[in-house]
Design an enzyme around this catalytic site. Sequence first.
Site, mmCIF file in Angstrom:
data_model
loop_
_atom_site.group_PDB
_atom_site.id
_atom_site.type_symbol
_atom_site.label_atom_id
_atom_site.label_comp_id
_atom_site.label_asym_id
_atom_site.label_seq_id
_atom_site.Cartn_x
_atom_site.Cartn_y
_atom_site.Cartn_z
ATOM 1 N N THR A 20 62.334 82.971 -46.988
ATOM 2 C CA THR A 20 61.993 83.999 -47.987
ATOM 3 C C THR A 20 62.889 83.935 -49.226
ATOM 4 O OG1 THR A 20 63.378 85.694 -46.957
ATOM 5 C CG2 THR A 20 61.103 85.533 -46.182
ATOM 6 N N TRP A 21 63.394 82.767 -49.528
ATOM 7 C CA TRP A 21 64.159 82.580 -50.778
ATOM 8 C C TRP A 21 63.306 83.015 -51.968
ATOM 9 C CZ3 TRP A 21 65.788 77.040 -52.801
ATOM 10 C CH2 TRP A 21 66.659 77.194 -53.908
ATOM 11 N N TYR A 56 69.878 85.487 -51.951
ATOM 12 C CA TYR A 56 68.522 85.340 -52.500
ATOM 13 C C TYR A 56 68.187 86.574 -53.344
ATOM 14 C CZ TYR A 56 68.018 81.584 -49.029
ATOM 15 O OH TYR A 56 68.185 80.459 -48.269
ATOM 16 N N GLN A 171 71.547 75.420 -40.007
ATOM 17 C CA GLN A 171 70.404 75.313 -40.923
ATOM 18 C C GLN A 171 70.739 74.288 -42.008
ATOM 19 O OE1 GLN A 171 68.194 78.137 -44.128
ATOM 20 N NE2 GLN A 171 68.538 79.090 -42.157
ATOM 21 N N LEU A 202 59.376 71.075 -46.966
ATOM 22 C CA LEU A 202 58.298 70.481 -47.763
ATOM 23 C C LEU A 202 58.862 69.840 -49.035
ATOM 24 C CD1 LEU A 202 55.698 73.397 -47.428
ATOM 25 C CD2 LEU A 202 55.536 71.117 -46.386
ATOM 26 N N LYS A 210 49.886 68.518 -53.673
ATOM 27 C CA LYS A 210 49.220 69.147 -54.834
ATOM 28 C C LYS A 210 49.809 68.689 -56.155
ATOM 29 C CE LYS A 210 51.917 73.377 -54.793
ATOM 30 N NZ LYS A 210 51.920 74.795 -54.581
ATOM 31 N N ALA A 275 56.908 80.295 -48.777
ATOM 32 C CA ALA A 275 55.507 80.438 -49.192
ATOM 33 C C ALA A 275 55.433 81.542 -50.228
ATOM 34 C CB ALA A 275 54.639 80.767 -47.987
ATOM 35 N N ARG A 276 54.673 81.272 -51.269
ATOM 36 C CA ARG A 276 54.564 82.272 -52.337
ATOM 37 C C ARG A 276 53.275 83.073 -52.237
ATOM 38 N NH1 ARG A 276 56.881 80.731 -57.726
ATOM 39 N NH2 ARG A 276 55.000 79.527 -58.171
HETATM 40 N N1 LIG Z 1 70.490 77.322 -46.047
HETATM 41 C C1 LIG Z 1 70.319 76.899 -47.269
HETATM 42 O O1 LIG Z 1 71.263 76.509 -47.961
HETATM 43 C C2 LIG Z 1 68.930 76.884 -47.832
HETATM 44 C C3 LIG Z 1 68.634 76.244 -49.051
HETATM 45 C C4 LIG Z 1 67.317 76.253 -49.501
HETATM 46 C C5 LIG Z 1 66.336 76.903 -48.757
HETATM 47 N N2 LIG Z 1 66.659 77.542 -47.594
HETATM 48 C C6 LIG Z 1 65.643 78.243 -46.765
HETATM 49 O O2 LIG Z 1 64.552 77.372 -46.541
HETATM 50 C C7 LIG Z 1 63.351 78.007 -46.967
HETATM 51 C C8 LIG Z 1 62.352 76.969 -47.433
HETATM 52 O O3 LIG Z 1 62.913 76.120 -48.418
HETATM 53 P P1 LIG Z 1 62.366 76.034 -49.914
HETATM 54 O O4 LIG Z 1 61.623 77.275 -50.257
HETATM 55 O O5 LIG Z 1 63.517 75.607 -50.739
HETATM 56 O O6 LIG Z 1 61.407 74.760 -49.899
HETATM 57 P P2 LIG Z 1 60.051 74.349 -49.171
HETATM 58 O O7 LIG Z 1 59.775 75.243 -48.030
HETATM 59 O O8 LIG Z 1 60.161 72.904 -48.945
HETATM 60 O O9 LIG Z 1 58.984 74.571 -50.331
HETATM 61 C C9 LIG Z 1 58.510 75.858 -50.649
HETATM 62 C C10 LIG Z 1 57.561 75.819 -51.835
HETATM 63 O O10 LIG Z 1 56.526 74.860 -51.631
HETATM 64 C C11 LIG Z 1 55.268 75.404 -52.078
HETATM 65 N N3 LIG Z 1 54.410 75.518 -50.877
HETATM 66 C C12 LIG Z 1 54.747 76.067 -49.673
HETATM 67 N N4 LIG Z 1 53.736 75.953 -48.793
HETATM 68 C C13 LIG Z 1 52.742 75.308 -49.444
HETATM 69 C C14 LIG Z 1 51.453 74.875 -49.062
HETATM 70 N N5 LIG Z 1 50.996 75.092 -47.841
HETATM 71 N N6 LIG Z 1 50.707 74.237 -49.986
HETATM 72 C C15 LIG Z 1 51.161 74.006 -51.218
HETATM 73 N N7 LIG Z 1 52.380 74.379 -51.646
HETATM 74 C C16 LIG Z 1 53.172 75.024 -50.757
HETATM 75 C C17 LIG Z 1 55.571 76.738 -52.697
HETATM 76 O O11 LIG Z 1 55.863 76.599 -54.098
HETATM 77 P P3 LIG Z 1 54.734 76.353 -55.230
HETATM 78 O O12 LIG Z 1 53.474 76.994 -54.768
HETATM 79 O O13 LIG Z 1 55.298 76.963 -56.456
HETATM 80 O O14 LIG Z 1 54.655 74.860 -55.362
HETATM 81 C C18 LIG Z 1 56.828 77.147 -51.991
HETATM 82 O O15 LIG Z 1 57.598 78.080 -52.695
HETATM 83 C C19 LIG Z 1 63.824 79.010 -48.040
HETATM 84 O O16 LIG Z 1 62.897 80.046 -48.256
HETATM 85 C C20 LIG Z 1 65.095 79.507 -47.419
HETATM 86 O O17 LIG Z 1 64.824 80.487 -46.427
HETATM 87 C C21 LIG Z 1 67.935 77.531 -47.125
#
Ligand SMILES: NC(=O)c1ccc[n+]([C@@H]2O[C@H](COP(=O)([O-])OP(=O)(O)OC[C@H]3O[C@@H](n4cnc5c(N)ncnc54)[C@H](OP(=O)(O)O)[C@@H]3O)[C@@H](O)[C@H]2O)c1
Length: 314
Positions: A20-21, A56, A171, A202, A210, A275-276
């Site tokens: 949920t970032w 966040y 994590q 992802l 996309k 997910a947005r």
């Molecule tokens: N521990 C840490 O240091 C750290 C660092 C980073 C993240 N995190 C955690 O990991 C989570 C996930 O990482 P993340 O948000 O950086 O990257 P991610 O999950 O790899 O990518 C998320 C983004 O991809 C797009 N998306 C997601 N599902 C989709 C789908 N089914 N089809 C098309 N586009 C899709 C969305 O953006 P668009 O629609 O704009 O393309 C979404 O915001 C975060 O929310 C957070 O909880 C932790």
Amino acid sequence: MEFRRLGRSGPRVSEVGLGTWQFGGAWGRLDYETAREVVRAAHEAGVNFFDTAQVYGRGRSEEFLGRAIAELGIRDEVVVATKVPGEWLRYRDVKRALEGSLRRLGLDAVDLYQVHWPACWENIPVSETMRAMEDLVGEGLVRHIGLSNFPVCLMEEAQASLRREEIVSNQLQYSLLVRDVEKELLPRMRELGITLIAWSPLAKGALTGKYTPENLPEFKDVREGDPLFLRENFLRIWELVKALREIGARRGKTPAQVALRWLLEDPLVVVIPGARRPEQVRENAGASGWRLRRKEWELLDRLSRAVEIEWVTY
Ligand SMILES: NC(=O)c1ccc[n+]([C@@H]2O[C@H](COP(=O)([O-])OP(=O)(O)OC[C@H]3O[C@@H](n4cnc5c(N)ncnc54)[C@H](OP(=O)(O)O)[C@@H]3O)[C@@H](O)[C@H]2O)c1
């Protein structure tokens, strides 16, 4: 939805969780109503694992998540994870930080409290932080202890500092495009029985199919300037993305589902894609409940190993 235990003694969580970032605003402003619908869609799709962090949106993500869980009346069915930032790892700060998280989340206890990253500039001993974490478990305010972005030596030190509790998870960034955890961390975590919670699974959307080299938006969010989305790098990953599309088309899955499934073929891993929109959550949940064929897994493994991203950009 299939479930996996965090560590040896942690809760059972859906193998696909929700990050949920994006509720915090770094991915562009997202209003509370949308956040609640994202949480609702996740819960309806069988997701029980929700990850947030104090940083966040300076608490905004925690507030949105807590409010949505309360309004949907699902507290007893979900596992809530949050994180204390690496700057606040002194004994007193860890406890004070948790008070803020509980207040924003509207909870009596956090199911998984993670150290977001190791102390970098503050020189705070890992043992001091772990003493605070263990005391919080003793007080009933934290149920399980996790780490994030901890390298092997500090992960081992954290575990060794605990008297009664065990580290259930670390994590870490892990996707078909960023596989450094496989070099040292993953083998050691397997020995210790520590679950790898994969962040950015992802690759921030780069693996969803996309975005194409011809259609790369000028991002005005956390992806602005990210090497992954520079055209010259995106051209290098394109063969891999095409393979995700092809395998997906053959198996009735989307590229995002295939990319997440590839990670989940390792039983030590759970994923927390962000997910947005509700549709994205539903799609990502569809990475659970099926298997990649061995040949498909190997093809993606090979193509992903062949990708050489240029991280040094100036
Ligand atoms: N521990 C840490 O240091 C750290 C660092 C980073 C993240 N995190 C955690 O990991 C989570 C996930 O990482 P993340 O948000 O950086 O990257 P991610 O999950 O790899 O990518 C998320 C983004 O991809 C797009 N998306 C997601 N599902 C989709 C789908 N089914 N089809 C098309 N586009 C899709 C969305 O953006 P668009 O629609 O704009 O393309 C979404 O915001 C975060 O929310 C957070 O909880 C932790």
